[in-house]
Design an enzyme around this catalytic site. Structure first.
Site, PDB file in Angstrom:
ATOM      1  N   TYR A  35       0.523   7.450  -1.326  1.00  0.00           N
ATOM      2  CA  TYR A  35       0.382   7.768   0.089  1.00  0.00           C
ATOM      3  C   TYR A  35       1.274   8.965   0.397  1.00  0.00           C
ATOM      4  CZ  TYR A  35       0.085   6.632   5.135  1.00  0.00           C
ATOM      5  OH  TYR A  35      -0.129   6.653   6.499  1.00  0.00           O
ATOM      6  N   LYS A  80      -3.940   8.665  -0.796  1.00  0.00           N
ATOM      7  CA  LYS A  80      -4.221   8.741   0.635  1.00  0.00           C
ATOM      8  C   LYS A  80      -3.514   9.999   1.126  1.00  0.00           C
ATOM      9  CE  LYS A  80      -3.817   6.590   5.168  1.00  0.00           C
ATOM     10  NZ  LYS A  80      -3.290   5.459   5.983  1.00  0.00           N
TER      11      LYS A  80
END
Length: 305
Positions: free
Chosen positions: A140, A168
């Site tokens: 992330y 992400k």
């Protein structure tokens, strides 16, 4: 069409809110009902205990209970990705193992925040977690919140780990993203709702969306139109989301606040946010409801909602 990585958790993922009761307790029944709705309306996967899921204010036990409850609700109809990121490598490893026991299919791991580690330490952090668990990892990258970027060169090195499979991407650096896409098999999911089509068009895997908490079918329809060979329709559908996305994600209120506010007006599980967050005011809620109604009116015309 551009070549595309096989999405390990499907294309359309929702960064699900964490429902609470009016007393501020974890609402597992509400979480199951919301998860079932999201999957029934087009989500391939659910990301739990991420930023939108208020992970900084939920306990380790609540995170595990949430994974178990949602996994029971959706079964094999959708992938469950558990957010386990903390600023402490040892604690993150513990959460990874607990999420695996609870039934998660994958792990979302944010860059360690506040301490701002250098890139070699960032790399070591992710490798320690990937080595500890048998689950695939989604890195992330959200430097606006953590203070530390996962630099493209670090991504390239991490891509060699067999359990690091996806990203992400909230770095707002399409050039850096394309460098990694061109040289690795990492599946890139945009975490920025305004970039759903842009990321997909350059070879991304799909999205992990906050706005999809309230409009799951519409966001999926953008990818469906593009895959169906109608990029003009995909553009039109993406542009229809702009007013709602701006109010939910760029109005100065966190997405967890706006998503819960809008879900509450729709009679769907949400509940209050936990302090230090505060609920949206009346004017903000009114604007969200208007933008949602306008989007769904257009969506109904194309068979989505």
């Amino acid at each position: 069409m551009t070549s595309r990585r096989t999405p390990p958790f499907g294309r359309a993922l929702c960064a699900m809110i964490t429902p609470f009761t009016d007393e501020g307790l974890l609402d597992l029944d509400g979480a199951q009902r919301l998860a079932d709705r999201l999957v029934s309306e087009g989500c391939d996967g659910l990301v739990l205990s991420g930023t939108t899921g208020e992970s900084p204010t939920t306990t380790d036990a609540e995170k595990s209970a949430l994974v178990r409850a949602v996994a029971d609700a959706v079964g094999d109809r959708a992938a469950i990705v558990a957010g386990i990121g903390t600023a402490d490598t040892r604690h993150t490893v513990e959460l990874a193992l607990e999420a695996e026991k609870a039934g998660a299919d994958g792990l979302l791991v944010v860059t360690p925040y506040y301490s701002r580690p250098p890139q070699d330490a960032v790399e070591a952090h992710f490798r320690a977690i990937a080595d500890a668990s048998g689950l695939p990892l989604v890195l992330y990258d959200i430097p606006g919140r953590t203070g530390t970027r996962i630099e493209p060169e670090t991504m390239l090195r991490l891509a060699g780990h067999p359990r690091i499979v996806a990203v992400k991407d909230c770095a707002y650096d399409l050039l850096g993203t394309q460098k990694v896409l061109a040289r690795t098999e990492l599946a890139y999911y945009t975490g920025c709702d305004e970039y759903v089509l842009a990321m997909y068009a350059i070879g991304g895997a799909g999205y992990i969306s906050t706005v999809a908490n309230v409009t799951p079918r519409h966001f999926r329809s953008i990818l469906d139109a593009f895959d169906g060979g109608d990029p003009d329709e995909a553009v039109r559908l993406q542009q229809l989301t702009i007013p709602l996305t701006e109010l939910m994600m760029a109005s100065g209120l966190p997405g967890s606040v706006t998503a819960k506010a809008l879900l509450g007006t729709l009679g769907l599980p949400s509940g209050p946010v936990r302090a230090p967050l505060r609920p949206a005011g009346r004017d903000a809620v009114g604007g969200l409801r208007t933008a949602y109604a306008e989007l769904t009116a257009h969506s109904d015309m194309v068979g989505t909602s």
